[in-house]
Design a protein around this motif. Structure first.
Motif, PDB file in Angstrom:
ATOM      1  N   PRO A   1    -104.090  24.373 -13.752  1.00 22.50           N
ATOM      2  CA  PRO A   1    -104.394  24.764 -12.365  1.00 22.50           C
ATOM      3  C   PRO A   1    -103.138  24.762 -11.474  1.00 22.50           C
ATOM      4  CG  PRO A   1    -106.052  23.239 -13.173  1.00 22.50           C
ATOM      5  CD  PRO A   1    -104.949  23.262 -14.207  1.00 22.50           C
ATOM      6  N   LEU A   2    -102.250  23.813 -11.685  1.00 25.62           N
ATOM      7  CA  LEU A   2    -101.009  23.788 -10.895  1.00 25.62           C
ATOM      8  C   LEU A   2    -100.163  25.022 -11.202  1.00 25.62           C
ATOM      9  CD1 LEU A   2     -98.807  22.455  -9.103  1.00 25.62           C
ATOM     10  CD2 LEU A   2     -98.043  21.207 -11.132  1.00 25.62           C
ATOM     11  N   MET A   3    -100.034  25.342 -12.497  1.00 31.32           N
ATOM     12  CA  MET A   3     -99.253  26.522 -12.879  1.00 31.32           C
ATOM     13  C   MET A   3     -99.842  27.776 -12.218  1.00 31.32           C
ATOM     14  SD  MET A   3     -96.704  25.585 -14.771  1.00 31.32           S
ATOM     15  CE  MET A   3     -96.505  23.907 -14.261  1.00 31.32           C
ATOM     16  N   GLN A   4    -101.174  27.833 -12.233  1.00 32.78           N
ATOM     17  CA  GLN A   4    -101.847  28.992 -11.632  1.00 32.78           C
ATOM     18  C   GLN A   4    -101.525  29.083 -10.142  1.00 32.78           C
ATOM     19  OE1 GLN A   4    -105.966  28.821 -12.482  1.00 32.78           O
ATOM     20  NE2 GLN A   4    -106.172  31.038 -12.653  1.00 32.78           N
ATOM     21  N   SER A   5    -101.522  27.935  -9.461  1.00 28.49           N
ATOM     22  CA  SER A   5    -101.252  27.989  -8.020  1.00 28.49           C
ATOM     23  C   SER A   5     -99.789  28.359  -7.760  1.00 28.49           C
ATOM     24  CB  SER A   5    -101.641  26.669  -7.332  1.00 28.49           C
ATOM     25  OG  SER A   5    -100.778  25.644  -7.741  1.00 28.49           O
ATOM     26  N   LEU A   6     -98.920  28.158  -8.757  1.00 27.26           N
ATOM     27  CA  LEU A   6     -97.519  28.577  -8.616  1.00 27.26           C
ATOM     28  C   LEU A   6     -97.329  30.019  -9.087  1.00 27.26           C
ATOM     29  CD1 LEU A   6     -95.755  25.351 -10.006  1.00 27.26           C
ATOM     30  CD2 LEU A   6     -95.589  26.222  -7.666  1.00 27.26           C
ATOM     31  N   GLY A   7     -98.402  30.617  -9.587  1.00 26.31           N
ATOM     32  CA  GLY A   7     -98.312  31.993 -10.106  1.00 26.31           C
ATOM     33  C   GLY A   7     -97.566  32.052 -11.422  1.00 26.31           C
ATOM     34  N   LEU A   8     -97.636  30.973 -12.199  1.00 29.64           N
ATOM     35  CA  LEU A   8     -96.877  30.898 -13.453  1.00 29.64           C
ATOM     36  C   LEU A   8     -97.796  30.706 -14.646  1.00 29.64           C
ATOM     37  CD1 LEU A   8     -94.153  28.275 -12.425  1.00 29.64           C
ATOM     38  CD2 LEU A   8     -93.864  30.763 -12.515  1.00 29.64           C
TER      39      LEU A   8
ATOM     40  N   GLN B   1     -97.319  24.897   0.498  1.00 32.01           N
ATOM     41  CA  GLN B   1     -96.363  25.863  -0.064  1.00 32.01           C
ATOM     42  C   GLN B   1     -95.299  25.180  -0.915  1.00 32.01           C
ATOM     43  OE1 GLN B   1     -95.710  29.162  -0.055  1.00 32.01           O
ATOM     44  NE2 GLN B   1     -97.739  29.585   0.758  1.00 32.01           N
ATOM     45  N   ASP B   2     -94.864  23.979  -0.466  1.00 30.24           N
ATOM     46  CA  ASP B   2     -93.800  23.289  -1.204  1.00 30.24           C
ATOM     47  C   ASP B   2     -94.360  22.305  -2.240  1.00 30.24           C
ATOM     48  OD1 ASP B   2     -94.693  21.441   0.600  1.00 30.24           O
ATOM     49  OD2 ASP B   2     -92.734  21.003   1.500  1.00 30.24           O
ATOM     50  N   CYS B   3     -95.599  22.541  -2.635  1.00 30.38           N
ATOM     51  CA  CYS B   3     -96.239  21.848  -3.768  1.00 30.38           C
ATOM     52  C   CYS B   3     -96.624  20.400  -3.498  1.00 30.38           C
ATOM     53  CB  CYS B   3     -95.363  21.894  -5.024  1.00 30.38           C
ATOM     54  SG  CYS B   3     -94.948  23.524  -5.553  1.00 30.38           S
ATOM     55  N   ARG B   4     -96.552  19.981  -2.242  1.00 30.10           N
ATOM     56  CA  ARG B   4     -97.038  18.627  -1.941  1.00 30.10           C
ATOM     57  C   ARG B   4     -98.532  18.713  -1.680  1.00 30.10           C
ATOM     58  NH1 ARG B   4     -92.760  15.067  -1.033  1.00 30.10           N
ATOM     59  NH2 ARG B   4     -90.849  15.983  -0.212  1.00 30.10           N
TER      60      ARG B   4
ATOM     61  N   SER C   1     -96.383  13.585 -10.126  1.00 32.05           N
ATOM     62  CA  SER C   1     -96.774  14.769 -10.908  1.00 32.05           C
ATOM     63  C   SER C   1     -95.908  14.895 -12.159  1.00 32.05           C
ATOM     64  CB  SER C   1     -96.613  16.025 -10.038  1.00 32.05           C
ATOM     65  OG  SER C   1     -96.193  17.122 -10.827  1.00 32.05           O
ATOM     66  N   ASN C   2     -96.565  15.047 -13.303  1.00 32.32           N
ATOM     67  CA  ASN C   2     -95.789  15.144 -14.547  1.00 32.32           C
ATOM     68  C   ASN C   2     -95.038  16.460 -14.638  1.00 32.32           C
ATOM     69  OD1 ASN C   2     -98.480  16.334 -15.007  1.00 32.32           O
ATOM     70  ND2 ASN C   2     -97.655  16.802 -17.019  1.00 32.32           N
ATOM     71  N   ALA C   3     -95.586  17.514 -14.027  1.00 33.20           N
ATOM     72  CA  ALA C   3     -94.938  18.822 -14.152  1.00 33.20           C
ATOM     73  C   ALA C   3     -93.755  18.954 -13.199  1.00 33.20           C
ATOM     74  CB  ALA C   3     -95.948  19.928 -13.881  1.00 33.20           C
ATOM     75  N   LEU C   4     -93.890  18.420 -11.982  1.00 37.33           N
ATOM     76  CA  LEU C   4     -92.882  18.677 -10.943  1.00 37.33           C
ATOM     77  C   LEU C   4     -92.083  17.444 -10.529  1.00 37.33           C
ATOM     78  CD1 LEU C   4     -95.076  20.920  -8.578  1.00 37.33           C
ATOM     79  CD2 LEU C   4     -93.679  21.634 -10.519  1.00 37.33           C
ATOM     80  N   GLY C   5     -92.629  16.261 -10.767  1.00 39.05           N
ATOM     81  CA  GLY C   5     -91.934  15.032 -10.340  1.00 39.05           C
ATOM     82  C   GLY C   5     -92.224  14.643  -8.895  1.00 39.05           C
ATOM     83  N   ILE C   6     -93.190  15.319  -8.256  1.00 37.22           N
ATOM     84  CA  ILE C   6     -93.491  15.011  -6.850  1.00 37.22           C
ATOM     85  C   ILE C   6     -94.299  13.710  -6.755  1.00 37.22           C
ATOM     86  CG2 ILE C   6     -94.842  15.765  -4.836  1.00 37.22           C
ATOM     87  CD1 ILE C   6     -93.927  18.583  -5.395  1.00 37.22           C
ATOM     88  N   VAL C   7     -93.898  12.862  -5.788  1.00 39.62           N
ATOM     89  CA  VAL C   7     -94.543  11.560  -5.602  1.00 39.62           C
ATOM     90  C   VAL C   7     -95.570  11.689  -4.478  1.00 39.62           C
ATOM     91  CG1 VAL C   7     -94.154   9.100  -5.174  1.00 39.62           C
ATOM     92  CG2 VAL C   7     -92.326  10.490  -6.201  1.00 39.62           C
TER      93      VAL C   7
END
Ligand code: PMP
Length: 403
Positions: free
Chosen positions: A364-371, A145-148, A171-177
């Motif tokens: 695909p990441l945007m899609q999973s965020l509903g964006l 849920q929190d994109c990890r 992640s280039n879109a979110l900055g998550i390591v």
């Protein structure tokens, strides 16, 4: 050196845009270049320009020496065991294509490839092409849920014995390591080859490929204060040596007749044709530049600045943040209420603020965020609190205008 002195080494930042001083928050797309990188490339063209590896003359010897010295610098920079494990490419995209294409002979129909659920398209499409050629299957590793990355789902997928696990470092879109060390260990225990897309990591954190124990690590010069047009593929010697070359032709051969060709040894075997020599020289200057800085201190400063940016953004009513964690690196993704990200970006630009808007090559990441997309503000070693203050002030004005 003070931070102001460090920032002053990036001449492009001194300009104004639309009568506003430039506020550059798009380093994740490409970083700005310090004067020493620009100087190194100009000096190369003014003094040493010649083709590498081929001629007996002095200029070619100097060009070759300069080019090969950067391979040594890169070996030390990412702590590879051997200089032959460093392959120059034109960027991360080419590096991943080189691996995906090069493994064509090693996959069987039905083999499984696992892809990071937050992957950049560069770490998706080449694998799809490989899967099509070989009849392999692709499965994305789901996100929480929190994109990890969902580690329980990852372990369940590993039980299917994938042949390849392709992960992002940051992640280039979110900055998550991603917790790479542990993910790679588990993937290897399951018998998979591992590739890491490090495009968003190398400029922000020390990378030790030997400690990570990945099979491949790919990154781009232009995101680490070097020029565009050059990137790096690190590969563990034995697996690198097993790849079928993506490009064939000059420079990569031992002998050629009209009947048959014998390829040369690594690294040349995977570097066909004239390489981007000036760009490699520029990348070498970028590494010298990074090595000359107190990197641990700068990383801590940059991380504190990112947390400050996340806090400032989240304090604006109507701003939604995506996957914003305190341990992220370099970037924050957001939208302003239901406003289109492109409108927000254009209005910010009118105030001299450069952010990225769109799907960030991660549909695909945007899609999973509903964006459909979002805005992304990203930082580099030159970013400072004044940038954040200007950005937040500009975003509040955009909000007043639109809402
Ligand atoms: N992977 C990631 C995570 C990236 O951010 C990028 C650049 N946006 C790439 C791959 C592709 O890099 P390049 O365009 O330099 O080949």
């Amino acid at each position: 050196m003070t931070h102001a002195q460090l920032r002053a080494q990036f001449p492009i930042l001194e300009q104004t845009l639309a009568d506003h001083p430039l506020c550059y928050l798009d380093t994740a797309a490409t970083s700005q270049k310090p004067q020493c990188v620009l100087d190194a490339m100009t000096a190369y063209y003014q003094q040493d320009n010649a083709n590498v590896h081929r001629a007996a003359h002095s200029l070619s010897a100097r060009a070759t020496q300069g080019y090969e010295a950067v391979r040594d610098k890169l070996q030390r920079f990412i702590k590879a065991n051997r200089r032959e494990e460093i392959i120059f490419t034109h960027g991360t995209t080419e590096a991943i294509n080189l691996v995906a294409n090069g493994l064509s002979n090693q996959l069987q129909p039905g083999d499984l490839i696992l892809l990071d659920g937050a992957a950049h398209h560069a770490n998706i499409v080449p694998w799809q092409m490989l899967a099509e050629r070989c009849g392999a299957r692709i499965k994305p590793i789901p996100l929480t849920q929190d994109c990890r990355l969902d580690e329980a789902a990852f372990d369940a997928l590993l039980a299917l014995k994938p042949k390849i696990v392709a992960l992002g470092h940051v992640s280039n879109a979110l900055g998550i390591v991603n917790p790479l060390q542990s993910l790679i260990k588990r993937a290897k225990a399951a018998g998979a080859l591992t590739l890491v897309d490090g495009a968003q990591a190398v400029a922000h954190m020390p990378v030790d490929v030997t400690q990570l124990d990945c099979d491949f690590y790919a990154f781009s010069g232009h995101k680490m204060y070097g020029p565009t047009g050059v990137g790096v593929l690190y590969g563990r010697y034995e697996v690198l040596d097993s790849l079928t070359p993506l490009l064939t032709g000059g420079e990569m051969i031992k002998t050629v007749s009209f009947e048959a060709t014998e390829f040369g040894a690594l690294p040349n075997r995977l570097e066909a044709g004239t390489p981007p020599i000036a760009e490699v020289i520029g990348l070498g200057a970028a590494i010298d530049f990074l090595n000359s800085l107190p990197r641990a201190e700068l990383q801590a400063q940059e991380q504190a600045l990112l947390q400050h940016l996340q806090q400032q953004l989240s304090s604006i009513e109507g701003v939604h943040l995506y996957g914003a964690h305190a341990d992220n690196l370099g970037a924050v993704a957001f939208n302003l209420a239901d406003e289109h990200h492109q409108d927000v970006g254009i209005l910010l630009d009118q105030q001299g603020v450069a952010v990225r808007c769109g799907h960030h090559c991660a549909m695909p990441l945007m899609q999973s965020l509903g964006l459909k997309g979002c805005c992304r503000a990203s930082l580099g070693i030159y970013s400072n609190e004044a940038d954040i203050a200007r950005f937040i002030q500009a975003l509040k004005q955009v909000k007043d205008l639109l809402l």
